[in-house]
Design a protein around this motif. Structure first.
Motif, short mmCIF file in Angstrom:
data_model
loop_
_atom_site.label_atom_id
_atom_site.label_comp_id
_atom_site.label_asym_id
_atom_site.label_seq_id
_atom_site.Cartn_x
_atom_site.Cartn_y
_atom_site.Cartn_z
N MET A 1 0.82 -1.20 0.00
CA MET A 1 0.00 0.00 0.00
C MET A 1 0.86 1.26 0.00
O MET A 1 0.60 2.22 -0.73
N GLY A 2 1.91 1.24 0.80
CA GLY A 2 2.78 2.41 0.87
C GLY A 2 3.52 2.68 -0.43
O GLY A 2 3.56 3.81 -0.92
N VAL A 3 4.12 1.64 -1.01
CA VAL A 3 4.91 1.86 -2.23
C VAL A 3 4.00 2.16 -3.42
O VAL A 3 4.38 2.94 -4.31
N SER A 4 2.82 1.55 -3.47
CA SER A 4 1.90 1.87 -4.55
C SER A 4 1.45 3.33 -4.46
O SER A 4 1.41 4.05 -5.47
N THR A 5 1.12 3.78 -3.26
CA THR A 5 0.72 5.18 -3.09
C THR A 5 1.85 6.13 -3.44
O THR A 5 1.64 7.13 -4.14
N ALA A 6 3.06 5.82 -2.99
CA ALA A 6 4.22 6.67 -3.30
C ALA A 6 4.43 6.75 -4.81
O ALA A 6 4.67 7.83 -5.36
N TYR A 7 4.35 5.60 -5.48
CA TYR A 7 4.55 5.60 -6.94
C TYR A 7 3.50 6.43 -7.64
O TYR A 7 3.81 7.25 -8.54
N HIS A 8 2.24 6.25 -7.27
CA HIS A 8 1.18 6.96 -7.99
C HIS A 8 1.16 8.45 -7.69
O HIS A 8 0.79 9.25 -8.56
N LEU A 9 1.58 8.83 -6.50
CA LEU A 9 1.75 10.26 -6.22
C LEU A 9 2.86 10.85 -7.07
O LEU A 9 2.71 11.91 -7.69
N ALA A 10 3.99 10.15 -7.11
CA ALA A 10 5.13 10.64 -7.89
C ALA A 10 4.81 10.67 -9.38
O ALA A 10 5.22 11.58 -10.11
N LYS A 11 4.05 9.67 -9.84
CA LYS A 11 3.67 9.62 -11.25
C LYS A 11 2.81 10.82 -11.63
O LYS A 11 2.86 11.29 -12.78
N ARG A 12 2.04 11.31 -10.68
CA ARG A 12 1.21 12.49 -10.92
C ARG A 12 2.01 13.79 -10.83
O ARG A 12 1.45 14.87 -11.01
N GLY A 13 3.30 13.70 -10.53
CA GLY A 13 4.13 14.89 -10.47
C GLY A 13 4.34 15.45 -9.08
O GLY A 13 4.95 16.51 -8.92
N CYS A 14 3.83 14.78 -8.06
CA CYS A 14 4.06 15.22 -6.69
C CYS A 14 5.54 15.00 -6.36
O CYS A 14 6.03 13.87 -6.40
N ASP A 15 6.25 16.08 -6.06
CA ASP A 15 7.72 16.00 -5.94
C ASP A 15 8.23 16.00 -4.51
O ASP A 15 9.43 16.18 -4.28
N ASP A 16 7.35 15.82 -3.54
CA ASP A 16 7.82 15.81 -2.14
C ASP A 16 7.22 14.62 -1.40
O ASP A 16 6.64 14.74 -0.33
N VAL A 17 7.37 13.43 -2.00
CA VAL A 17 6.85 12.19 -1.44
C VAL A 17 7.94 11.52 -0.61
O VAL A 17 9.05 11.30 -1.09
N LEU A 18 7.61 11.19 0.63
CA LEU A 18 8.54 10.47 1.51
C LEU A 18 7.83 9.25 2.07
O LEU A 18 6.77 9.37 2.68
N LEU A 19 8.42 8.08 1.86
CA LEU A 19 7.89 6.83 2.40
C LEU A 19 8.84 6.32 3.47
O LEU A 19 10.04 6.17 3.23
N LEU A 20 8.31 6.05 4.65
CA LEU A 20 9.12 5.56 5.77
C LEU A 20 8.74 4.11 6.07
O LEU A 20 7.58 3.79 6.31
N GLU A 21 9.74 3.24 6.06
CA GLU A 21 9.55 1.82 6.34
C GLU A 21 10.36 1.45 7.58
O GLU A 21 11.56 1.72 7.66
N LEU A 334 -6.00 5.33 -6.36
CA LEU A 334 -7.17 6.03 -5.84
C LEU A 334 -6.81 6.97 -4.71
O LEU A 334 -7.36 8.08 -4.60
N LEU A 335 -5.89 6.54 -3.85
CA LEU A 335 -5.49 7.42 -2.76
C LEU A 335 -4.71 8.62 -3.27
O LEU A 335 -4.84 9.74 -2.74
N ALA A 336 -3.90 8.44 -4.30
CA ALA A 336 -3.20 9.58 -4.90
C ALA A 336 -4.21 10.59 -5.44
O ALA A 336 -4.04 11.81 -5.28
N GLU A 337 -5.28 10.11 -6.06
CA GLU A 337 -6.33 11.02 -6.53
C GLU A 337 -7.00 11.72 -5.36
O GLU A 337 -7.28 12.93 -5.42
N GLU A 338 -7.26 10.97 -4.31
CA GLU A 338 -7.90 11.55 -3.12
C GLU A 338 -7.06 12.69 -2.55
O GLU A 338 -7.57 13.74 -2.15
N ILE A 339 -5.75 12.51 -2.51
CA ILE A 339 -4.84 13.50 -1.94
C ILE A 339 -4.67 14.70 -2.86
O ILE A 339 -4.75 15.86 -2.43
N LEU A 340 -4.44 14.44 -4.15
CA LEU A 340 -4.08 15.52 -5.07
C LEU A 340 -5.29 16.22 -5.67
O LEU A 340 -5.22 17.41 -6.00
N ASP A 341 -6.40 15.50 -5.82
CA ASP A 341 -7.57 16.08 -6.48
C ASP A 341 -8.71 16.37 -5.51
O ASP A 341 -9.75 16.90 -5.92
N GLY A 342 -8.55 15.96 -4.25
CA GLY A 342 -9.60 16.19 -3.27
C GLY A 342 -10.60 15.06 -3.18
O GLY A 342 -11.37 14.97 -2.22
#
Length: 369
Positions: A1-21, A334-342
């Protein structure tokens, strides 16, 4: 879930994504210990729709992420031994076909052709979908890790989150064992530990960890290369080909919540006894490996996905109840859309918000193994 969300945020151009494992390597907990099944066959429309979105993402994963995932569309067979399950699964198959999913009803003679090594004693029939199957969880994780990294996301291991900073009803940052990160947005992708992370933010995330365990046999020459993923539904007992042998698991209905990941030897004996009844050829095989891992179980066996209204800037992607691996690609999108598009727009996920438990709108998923 974490890596999928990070990838899809970055794919949308979000340039400040940090994933902590917290662990030393990505994907070593629940994802890395799962059976790797991917299926359309669920009992609610929202879960079927998640599969319809997510499985094609896995079908084209190698093309998009340049990462092979050992995809095998061997199909899923749900063996039904209880009359009440027959009725439910027939209705589910009709719902699947209405949604464009190719789930078929099989009579015992047809099951025997697909899985000739299975003892069909007591089996009334089965559902089958040829577009279900298997993928390698570790490869999917690594594909998203590499893809997110190429797109500029920062992904760190050996970092433990120990607190969440909240001020004025919104997220302000997270405290780790290596320092504090200021952020207005936090995604809880902690799997079986989702409730623990929620408590740090003052939230009740109703996810409990439940131990599940797996056995893999040595080589069994009689097992066909295209042996399907077979589930004895009433007993939550399953089999699929793993290398030259069989991977099998069975859920303990009396398991108590907790983070214990040691193998329960007493339950293993119960499991293997049931497995031998359903697939007698296992008696000829040696034991190659065994392990235990954790399901992250929600009260209605549906994910908790999307924004958390009680805390601005907080998002959840939790509680998948044993079927998270297959829905990870779609839910990260879907979560990337929720974050970036509301709001997610590829699929309406409002029924999966955390609020449903307060509003009494939960719908229980029947098809849980």
């Amino acid at each position: 879930m974490g890596v999928s969300t990070a990838y899809h945020l970055a794919k949308r151009g979000c340039d400040d994504v940090l994933l902590l494992e917290r662990e030393r390597f990505f994907g070593t907990q629940a994802t890395g210990k799962c059976a790797g099944g991917i299926r359309h066959q669920f009992g609610t429309e929202i879960n079927v729709r998640l599969s319809k979105l997510s499985l094609p993402m896995l079908y084209r994963f190698e093309e998009e992420l340049e990462q092979p995932i050992d995809l095998k569309l061997c199909g899923y067979v749900f063996l039904l031994t209880e009359p009440e399950d027959v009725d439910v699964f027939r209705q589910n198959a009709e719902m699947h076909r209405r949604l464009g999913v190719e789930t078929e009803w099989l009579e015992p003679s047809e099951i025997a052709e697909l899985a000739p090594l299975i003892d069909l004693h007591g089996v009334w029939g089965a559902t089958f979908n040829p577009n279900d199957g298997l993928a390698d969880p570790n490869s999917v994780v690594q594909g998203y890790v590499s893809g997110a990294g190429r797109l500029g996301a920062s992904l760190m291991t050996d970092v433990e989150v120990i607190d969440v900073l909240v001020e004025g009803g919104r997220v302000k940052g997270v405290v780790t064992d290596q320092g504090t990160v200021s952020t207005p947005v936090m995604v809880n992708a902690a799997g079986p530990w989702a409730g623990v992370v929620g408590e740090m933010a003052g939230l009740n995330i109703p996810v409990v960890p439940l131990r599940r365990q797996i056995v893999v046999t040595g080589p069994i020459p009689e097992v066909l290369v295209d042996f399907p993923f077979v589930i004895d539904f009433a007993r939550s007992l399953y089999f699929h080909r793993e290398g030259e042998g069989i991977l099998t698991g069975m859920s303990n209905p009396n398991e108590t919540p907790g983070f214990d990941q040691s193998v329960d030897k007493d339950w293993e004996l119960v499991h293997l006894g049931a497995a031998l009844e359903r697939m007698p050829v296992l008696e000829q095989a040696g034991l190659a490996s065994r392990w235990a891992g954790l399901y992250e179980v929600s009260p209605d066996a549906h994910p908790i996905l999307g924004r958390v209204s009680q805390l601005q800037g907080c998002y959840a992607i939790n509680g998948f109840s044993g079927h998270g691996f297959m829905h990870g690609p779609a839910c990260g999108l879907l979560l990337a859309e929720e974050i970036l598009d509301g709001q997610a727009h590829t699929l309406d996920i409002s029924s999966l918000y955390l609020d449903r438990f307060q509003e009494g709108e939960a719908i229980v998923e029947y098809n849980v193994v």
